[in-house]
Write a protein that holds these residues in place. Structure first.
Motif, PDB file in Angstrom:
ATOM      1  N   VAL A  13      45.045  44.675  26.002  1.00  0.00           N
ATOM      2  CA  VAL A  13      45.720  44.985  27.266  1.00  0.00           C
ATOM      3  C   VAL A  13      47.108  44.324  27.301  1.00  0.00           C
ATOM      4  N   ARG A  36      46.946  32.058  23.982  1.00  0.00           N
ATOM      5  CA  ARG A  36      46.371  30.923  23.261  1.00  0.00           C
ATOM      6  C   ARG A  36      46.868  30.909  21.811  1.00  0.00           C
ATOM      7  N   THR A  37      46.898  32.105  21.188  1.00  0.00           N
ATOM      8  CA  THR A  37      47.321  32.199  19.789  1.00  0.00           C
ATOM      9  C   THR A  37      48.721  32.807  19.742  1.00  0.00           C
ATOM     10  N   LYS A  40      49.720  36.055  17.720  1.00  0.00           N
ATOM     11  CA  LYS A  40      49.417  37.386  18.268  1.00  0.00           C
ATOM     12  C   LYS A  40      50.560  37.866  19.170  1.00  0.00           C
ATOM     13  N   ALA A  63      45.544  28.666  28.900  1.00  0.00           N
ATOM     14  CA  ALA A  63      45.489  29.087  30.303  1.00  0.00           C
ATOM     15  C   ALA A  63      44.291  28.496  31.055  1.00  0.00           C
ATOM     16  N   THR A 107      43.794  41.917  36.368  1.00  0.00           N
ATOM     17  CA  THR A 107      43.112  43.210  36.220  1.00  0.00           C
ATOM     18  C   THR A 107      41.590  43.088  36.290  1.00  0.00           C
ATOM     19  N   ASN A 185      37.286  43.272  25.348  1.00  0.00           N
ATOM     20  CA  ASN A 185      36.678  41.988  25.000  1.00  0.00           C
ATOM     21  C   ASN A 185      35.139  42.072  24.950  1.00  0.00           C
TER      22      ASN A 185
HETATM   23  P1  NDP Z   1      41.194  40.522  24.614  1.00  0.00           P
HETATM   24  O1  NDP Z   1      40.029  39.665  24.341  1.00  0.00           O
HETATM   25  O2  NDP Z   1      41.624  41.549  23.615  1.00  0.00           O
HETATM   26  O3  NDP Z   1      42.458  39.610  24.934  1.00  0.00           O
HETATM   27  C1  NDP Z   1      42.401  38.479  25.740  1.00  0.00           C
HETATM   28  C2  NDP Z   1      43.602  37.619  25.434  1.00  0.00           C
HETATM   29  O4  NDP Z   1      43.548  36.468  26.281  1.00  0.00           O
HETATM   30  C3  NDP Z   1      43.637  37.115  23.985  1.00  0.00           C
HETATM   31  O5  NDP Z   1      44.945  37.206  23.517  1.00  0.00           O
HETATM   32  C4  NDP Z   1      43.181  35.659  24.133  1.00  0.00           C
HETATM   33  O6  NDP Z   1      43.711  34.771  23.185  1.00  0.00           O
HETATM   34  C5  NDP Z   1      43.766  35.316  25.479  1.00  0.00           C
HETATM   35  N1  NDP Z   1      43.098  34.138  25.999  1.00  0.00           N
HETATM   36  C6  NDP Z   1      41.771  33.918  26.158  1.00  0.00           C
HETATM   37  N2  NDP Z   1      41.543  32.684  26.612  1.00  0.00           N
HETATM   38  C7  NDP Z   1      42.758  32.100  26.763  1.00  0.00           C
HETATM   39  C8  NDP Z   1      43.187  30.841  27.191  1.00  0.00           C
HETATM   40  N3  NDP Z   1      42.331  29.893  27.585  1.00  0.00           N
HETATM   41  N4  NDP Z   1      44.514  30.587  27.208  1.00  0.00           N
HETATM   42  C9  NDP Z   1      45.404  31.525  26.828  1.00  0.00           C
HETATM   43  N5  NDP Z   1      45.056  32.757  26.414  1.00  0.00           N
HETATM   44  C10 NDP Z   1      43.743  33.038  26.380  1.00  0.00           C
HETATM   45  O7  NDP Z   1      40.906  41.232  26.013  1.00  0.00           O
HETATM   46  P2  NDP Z   1      41.567  42.582  26.579  1.00  0.00           P
HETATM   47  O8  NDP Z   1      43.003  42.619  26.281  1.00  0.00           O
HETATM   48  O9  NDP Z   1      40.707  43.734  26.188  1.00  0.00           O
HETATM   49  O10 NDP Z   1      41.349  42.386  28.154  1.00  0.00           O
HETATM   50  C11 NDP Z   1      42.231  41.591  28.921  1.00  0.00           C
HETATM   51  C12 NDP Z   1      41.776  41.563  30.376  1.00  0.00           C
HETATM   52  O11 NDP Z   1      41.735  42.883  30.899  1.00  0.00           O
HETATM   53  C13 NDP Z   1      40.363  40.995  30.569  1.00  0.00           C
HETATM   54  O12 NDP Z   1      40.385  40.179  31.709  1.00  0.00           O
HETATM   55  C14 NDP Z   1      39.520  42.213  30.827  1.00  0.00           C
HETATM   56  O13 NDP Z   1      38.385  41.921  31.602  1.00  0.00           O
HETATM   57  C15 NDP Z   1      40.507  43.066  31.582  1.00  0.00           C
HETATM   58  N6  NDP Z   1      40.170  44.507  31.579  1.00  0.00           N
HETATM   59  C16 NDP Z   1      40.267  45.186  32.758  1.00  0.00           C
HETATM   60  C17 NDP Z   1      39.981  46.536  32.808  1.00  0.00           C
HETATM   61  C18 NDP Z   1      40.203  47.303  34.073  1.00  0.00           C
HETATM   62  O14 NDP Z   1      40.187  48.530  34.043  1.00  0.00           O
HETATM   63  N7  NDP Z   1      40.446  46.683  35.221  1.00  0.00           N
HETATM   64  C19 NDP Z   1      39.484  47.267  31.621  1.00  0.00           C
HETATM   65  C20 NDP Z   1      39.529  46.490  30.413  1.00  0.00           C
HETATM   66  C21 NDP Z   1      39.817  45.144  30.410  1.00  0.00           C
HETATM   67  P3  NDP Z   1      43.169  34.728  21.664  1.00  0.00           P
HETATM   68  O15 NDP Z   1      43.898  35.842  21.008  1.00  0.00           O
HETATM   69  O16 NDP Z   1      43.567  33.386  21.160  1.00  0.00           O
HETATM   70  O17 NDP Z   1      41.687  34.942  21.716  1.00  0.00           O
END
Ligand code: NDP
Length: 406
Positions: A13, A36-37, A40, A63, A107, A185
Motif C-alpha cells: 500500500v 522500519r526497513t 524498502k 513507528a 486505512t 499483510n
Molecule cells: P505490508 O505488510 O506490505 O506493509 C506494512 C509496512 O509497514 C512495511 O513496510 C513494514 O515494514 C511497515 N511497518 C510495520 N511495522 C512497523 C513499525 N513498527 N515501524 C515502521 N514501519 C513498520 O502491508 P500492506 O501495505 O499490505 O498494508 C498496509 C496497511 O493497509 C495495513 O494497515 C493494512 O491493514 C491496510 N489495508 C487496508 C485496506 C483497506 O481497504 N482499508 C486493504 C488492505 C490493507 P517492514 O518492511 O520492515 O516489515
C-alpha cells in the motif's frame, strides 16, 4: 511555502501511496517515505523517480516509538502523516501527530497486537485531543473501509430518503499462481478471516462461527463467486452514522483451495498469536508463517484478473422501495502497469491519497477524529473517477438480485 507530506509504511500500500502522491505533487509538495526497513523506501523512491520523475525522500523509523515518530515528523516538518504501516501502529502515530499538531490519516483501524480484535474505541477516544490540538484525523481511508463508506454516504445523499439494508461485497478474482498467498499483510489478513463473523441487525450484533454463512453472488464483469460473511470494521462506524439502518453485513470472496489451506494452518496451530518455544527460542506462529509466505508486494507482476468491490443498498426513495449496487472494478495487471502493485494494494493506496488530498485542499476538513461517511461524498467520488478507480451504479430489482443461490 510548499506542502510537506510524510508517508509511513513501505509495503504494497505504501508503494501505491508514494506513486499516487508523486503523481499529484502539486498537492503533496515534498514527499518523504519512512518505514522500519529503509531499503524498502529507497527501492520505492527509485521506482517513483524513474516512472513519475518525482524525487521522494526516505527515512528509517520505528513507528512503535512515539519519540522516534515525533522527531521524524518535526524533522520533515510534515503537514500531514499518511499511516500505511500496520494497524498496530495507529495509536503511536496518532499520538505523535497530536504532539506535533499535524493532521493524520490511516486505512485500517487499531488492532490489539496480543488479541485478534479490532475496533475504533481507542482511536475515537482521541477525538477530544485532536480537537484541542486543532488537527484532523481521518480513519479508514482505504477501499474497505474507505470507499465503501463513501459509497454508502453517496447512496444516502443521492438515491435514498432512508437506507434500510446494506451488503458490502468484496470480490477479488485475481490469480497469482501460488498455491497459497495473501494479498495484503498475511498476519492482518489471516487474523481477519479466521476470526468469528459478525453482522448487525435490528439494533444488535449477531455473531457467527468463522465462515459459517456462505452466499453466492454474481459480481458484474467477474461472475458468480462463493462469498463468506465476515466482520469488517466499516460496519462499526456505519451503524453509528447511518440513521434508520436495519441491517448491515459484509461478504468477501474466497476460493475453496484458500479455505482448505487456512483450515489446515489453523488446525496445526500456525495461525496462533501466542509465543511458543522452539529449540530454546520464542516464536509467534503467525509471524513465522509470514516469513514463509510470499511477500504481498511480490504478487504484483504475477496477478491476473479483476476485483469488484461495492455496496448493495436497499431502502426508500419518495415512498417507493429501491435497491442499487454501487461498485468499482479494478484490473490487477493494469494496476501493476501503472504503479507496480496489484489491485488490492492499488484500491487501498489510491483512496488513502485521495483522502489526504481532500484534507490538504480543505475540501474535507474538520478538527477531531472522523470516519469517511461523515463528509460530503461528492468530491471524493469525483476524485475516484480521475485517479484510477472509476465506479458505476446499477439499479437492482431487490437486495438479493445479484445472488445466484437465493
Ligand atoms: P505490508 O505488510 O506490505 O506493509 C506494512 C509496512 O509497514 C512495511 O513496510 C513494514 O515494514 C511497515 N511497518 C510495520 N511495522 C512497523 C513499525 N513498527 N515501524 C515502521 N514501519 C513498520 O502491508 P500492506 O501495505 O499490505 O498494508 C498496509 C496497511 O493497509 C495495513 O494497515 C493494512 O491493514 C491496510 N489495508 C487496508 C485496506 C483497506 O481497504 N482499508 C486493504 C488492505 C490493507 P517492514 O518492511 O520492515 O516489515
Amino acid at each position: 511555502m510548499s506542502t510537506k507530506t510524510l508517508i509511513i509504511g513501505a509495503g504494497g500500500v505504501g508503494n501505491v501511496v508514494a506513486f499516487k502522491c508523486a503523481m499529484n505533487a502539486d498537492t503533496f509538495g515534498e514527499i518523504t517515505l519512512a518505514s522500519r526497513t529503509k531499503s524498502k523506501c529507497d527501492a520505492i523512491a527509485a521506482n517513483v523517480e524513474t516512472k513519475v520523475g518525482v524525487k521522494i525522500h526516505t527515512a528509517q523509523v520505528d513507528a512503535d516509538s512515539v519519540e522516534e515518530l515525533v522527531e521524524l515528523i518535526r524533522q520533515v516538518d510534515a503537514d500531514i502523516v499518511i499511516n500505511v504501516a500496520l494497524p498496530y501502529q495507529d495509536l503511536t502515530i496518532m499520538d505523535a501527530c497530536a504532539a506535533c499538531q499535524v493532521d493524520y490519516l490511516d486505512t485500517a483501524n487499531y488492532e490489539h497486537p496480543d488479541e485478534a480484535k479490532f475496533e475504533y474505541k481507542e482511536q475515537w477516544a482521541r477525538d477530544q485531543l485532536f480537537r484541542e490540538q486543532g488537527i484532523m484525523g481521518l480513519l479508514g481511508s482505504g477501499f474497505d473501509p474507505g470507499v465503501t463508506n463513501v459509497f454508502v454516504a453517496y447512496a444516502q445523499k443521492h438515491y435514498f430518503d432512508e437506507i434500510h439494508t446494506i451488503d458490502i461485497l468484496d470480490c477479488n478474482a485475481g490469480d497469482h499462481g501460488y498455491p497459497f498467498a495473501t494479498n495484503f499483510n498475511p498476519e492482518i489478513n489471516l487474523r481477519e478471516v479466521s476470526a468469528k463473523g459478525r453482522y448487525w441487525e435490528n439494533g444488535k450484533w449477531i455473531e457467527t462461527e468463522p465462515m459459517e454463512i456462505k452466499q453466492v453472488w454474481d459480481y458484474p464483469e467477474v461472475g458468480p463467486k462463493d462469498s463468506y460473511l465476515l466482520y469488517h470494521e466499516e460496519m462499526e462506524s456505519l451503524v453509528k452514522n447511518i440513521k434508520g439502518l436495519k441491517r448491515i453485513r459484509f461478504f468477501m470472496t474466497f476460493g475453496e483451495s484458500y479455505l482448505t489451506h487456512m483450515k489446515v494452518l489453523e488446525n496445526v496451530g500456525m495461525l496462533g498469536i501466542e509465543p511458543v518455544e522452539h529449540q530454546g527460542q520464542q516464536i509467534i506462529p503467525i509471524e513465522f508463517l509470514k516469513t514463509l509466505l510470499p511477500d504481498p508486494a511480490s504478487l504484483g507482476p504475477r496477478t491476473k484478473g479483476k476485483t469488484n468491490i461495492g455496496i448493495v443498498a436497499h431502502g426508500i426513495k419518495e415512498g417507493k422501495e429501491r435497491t442499487i449496487y454501487i461498485y468499482q472494478i479494478s484490473d490487477h495487471e493494469k494496476c501493476y502497469e501503472e504503479v507496480m502493485s496489484q489491485a488490492v494494494s492499488y484500491t487501498t493506496g489510491v483512496p488513502a491519497m485521495i483522502g489526504a488530498k481532500l484534507m490538504l485542499e480543505k475540501k474535507w476538513y474538520e478538527t477531531g477524529v472522523h470516519n469517511m461517511e461523515e463528509f460530503d461524498p461528492d468530491p471524493f467520488m469525483e476524485e475516484l473517477n480521475v485517479q484510477g478507480l472509476p465506479w458505476k451504479v446499477m439499479e437492482l430489482e431487490s437486495p438479493s438480485d445479484l445472488r445466484v443461490d437465493k
